[in-house]
Design a protein around this motif. Sequence first.
Motif, PDB file in Angstrom:
ATOM      1  N   HIS A   1       5.264   1.639  -4.284  1.00 35.25           N
ATOM      2  CA  HIS A   1       4.467   2.838  -4.101  1.00 35.25           C
ATOM      3  C   HIS A   1       3.201   2.273  -4.689  1.00 35.25           C
TER       4      HIS A   1
ATOM      5  N   ARG B   1       8.211  -9.404   1.137  1.00 34.85           N
ATOM      6  CA  ARG B   1       7.427  -8.559   2.015  1.00 34.85           C
ATOM      7  C   ARG B   1       6.081  -8.649   1.746  1.00 34.85           C
ATOM      8  N   LEU B   2       5.217  -8.764   2.798  1.00 31.35           N
ATOM      9  CA  LEU B   2       3.759  -8.514   2.640  1.00 31.35           C
ATOM     10  C   LEU B   2       3.354  -7.522   1.580  1.00 31.35           C
TER      11      LEU B   2
ATOM     12  N   GLY C   1       1.150  -4.640   0.198  1.00 39.77           N
ATOM     13  CA  GLY C   1       0.181  -3.841   0.851  1.00 39.77           C
ATOM     14  C   GLY C   1      -0.150  -3.736   2.434  1.00 39.77           C
ATOM     15  N   PHE C   2       1.162  -4.251   2.961  1.00 36.52           N
ATOM     16  CA  PHE C   2       1.258  -3.917   4.377  1.00 36.52           C
ATOM     17  C   PHE C   2       2.264  -2.831   4.553  1.00 36.52           C
TER      18      PHE C   2
ATOM     19  N   ARG D   1       5.478   4.327   5.146  1.00 35.06           N
ATOM     20  CA  ARG D   1       6.206   5.251   5.728  1.00 35.06           C
ATOM     21  C   ARG D   1       5.697   6.157   6.780  1.00 35.06           C
TER      22      ARG D   1
ATOM     23  N   TYR E   1       5.898  -9.583  15.130  1.00 34.01           N
ATOM     24  CA  TYR E   1       6.844  -8.947  14.263  1.00 34.01           C
ATOM     25  C   TYR E   1       5.850  -7.641  13.567  1.00 34.01           C
TER      26      TYR E   1
ATOM     27  N   LYS F   1       6.467  -3.799  14.900  1.00 34.73           N
ATOM     28  CA  LYS F   1       6.942  -2.949  13.517  1.00 34.73           C
ATOM     29  C   LYS F   1       5.845  -2.012  13.420  1.00 34.73           C
TER      30      LYS F   1
ATOM     31  N   ASN G   1      -2.195  -1.126   4.187  1.00 33.90           N
ATOM     32  CA  ASN G   1      -2.390   0.080   3.337  1.00 33.90           C
ATOM     33  C   ASN G   1      -3.446   0.090   2.332  1.00 33.90           C
TER      34      ASN G   1
END
Length: 446
Positions: free
Chosen positions: A281, A316-317, A319-320, A323, A369, A373, A378
């Motif tokens: 978050h 995971r990346l 800032g990418f 939801r 990918y 997806k 973000n």
Amino acid sequence: MATTTKTAAAPKAGRNEHTVTLTDNATGKSWTFPVMDGSIGPKVIDVRKLYADTGFFTYDPGFTSTGSCQSALTFIDGDEGVLLHRGYAIEDLAEHSDFMEVCYLLLNGELPNAAQKAKFEHDITYHTMVHEQLQYLYRGFRRDAHPMAVMVGVVGALSAFYHDSTDINDPHQRMVASHRLIAKMPTIAAMAYKYSLGQPFVYPRNDLDYATNFLRMCFAVPCEDYRINPVLSKAMDRIFILHADHEQNASTSTVRLAGSSGANPFACIAAGIASLWGPAHGGANEAVLNMLREIGSKDKVPEYVKRAKSKDSGFRLMGFGHRVYKNYDPRAAVMRKTCHEVLEELGVKDEPLLDLAMELERVALEDDYFVSKKLYPNVDFYSGIILKAMGFPTSMFTVLFALARTVGWVAQWKEMIEDPSQKIGRPRQLYTGPTKRAYVAVAKRK
Ligand code: ACO
């Protein structure tokens, strides 16, 4: 079990003739449930009577398909990349408005006229100081405490200092608590920063605007004059606008759930801060910068993108992805532009982390990918680079998010308390533990 929809709905908010029928294929029984329209966005099936009528609960971990409340504050269209506050597009607010106006808008439903704006700014400004004794609370923390740990503690402790605004049933006290939280959060956040540095706390100055006052409380020292940079103040204000509210995310839902029991607003906002802290978050802005530092150079980007695609890597990346947004987060686009403006103002010709971030974005958005997806940058992807350039350490990034989001939390909390249909939040579960069994004395256990 199968569902069928009947008659099309008229486009007005609330219930209408539209219903959904649920059929239990095991027994052949059917039940009909009303459908509700919002002003825009997906319709919802009103399942409030589901358990009473059918004996079934719904199962929705992560609440991916569940509306927990009605709200008139913020609308997101994740597919189109749209974010509206009270109907106003975030891009317009970021470009033309200022944070105080956005606070007023979120709290009151309309943009203020000139007189309303002046009064609101005055009301907020004259709550910026914190009780002098609060500083002793800071001194109880280790100097190397994470500032978010300090924020959770100090904001929760406000309820021990402001007894005259904890009665949630009194509209005046609700308003005073809302103003206090918005006004004091910059002071509290700046104190957390100063404490970590071992520098004296800087008192607020009420002749300054909200963002400038915050920057000064963070970066001024008693032995020197503090020089205001209007470009940085404007950028700070814009960052606050971009983070002001975001519908029913984890921290906002936490605030609502905590508040649904009747807990006081200071305790509820402290709960929101705790929820925001996580790297999935608000903690992502801190994680982005740590990730960029770890990647180190552009030639390593493909390797990290490959790792992010592998389920086994656990990486995971940061800032990418989002939801709700399955398109470019509109806040990220404004943030990226602001990032360039700030670096130019500060004369940073070459910021390796920004170059790296743009390269990472380019490579990821050309990769099947991420495209398939619908994983886009973000709001957190570029914010850390701006905040770093302004002089904030990484550990303060999520604190700034909490500061800005306080108005959203407060407005959502207030909306919930003022909603006559409000009930204590109490989700149910699918129990998977043992069925009833006999107690065995310790001596007889294997
Ligand atoms: N990097 C690589 N793969 C990802 C990423 C990412 N950042 N985000 C999601 N995915 C993949 C998942 O592995 C999953 O793949 P699968 O369908 O093959 O299993 C798919 O995309 C969907 O991901 P979920 O985790 O199911 O999506 P969810 O909606 O639950 O999570 C979240 C959203 C938490 C934001 C996620 O995208 C993420 O972890 N991002 C990185 C952290 C981050 O930037 N958080 C900030 C969010 S914005 C905010 O709070 C202000």
